[in-house]
Design a protein around this motif. Structure first.
Motif: not given
Length: 70
Positions: A43-70
């Motif tokens: 479980g030690k990788c969870g925080r880092c993995a979540r950060g990469i996931l969120e960063e990648s989701l922002c890059q994937r969605s048009p205009g980023g995911a600002q304001g999306n907290t899910t």
């Protein structure tokens, strides 16, 4: 390093996480755990993995995911 290891227990790199997100195979931590085994052992990788996931989701969605907290 461009492809650093995020999860040493399952040998998962940041590149694998980004690829899973960009291909649509993963959009949540649960998806990453099921597809790649991230954060399923120690479980030690969870925080880092979540950060990469969120960063990648922002890059994937048009205009980023600002304001999306899910």
């Amino acid at each position: 390093a461009r492809f650093m290891y995020v999860c040493l227990c399952k040998n998962v790199t940041c590149g694998q996480i980004r690829s899973a997100v960009h291909s649509g195979a993963a959009g949540t931590m649960r998806d990453l755990s099921q597809k790649l085994g991230v954060a399923t052992q120690c479980g030690k990788c969870g925080r880092c993995a979540r950060g990469i996931l969120e960063e990648s989701l922002c890059q994937r969605s048009p205009g980023g995911a600002q304001g999306n907290t899910t």
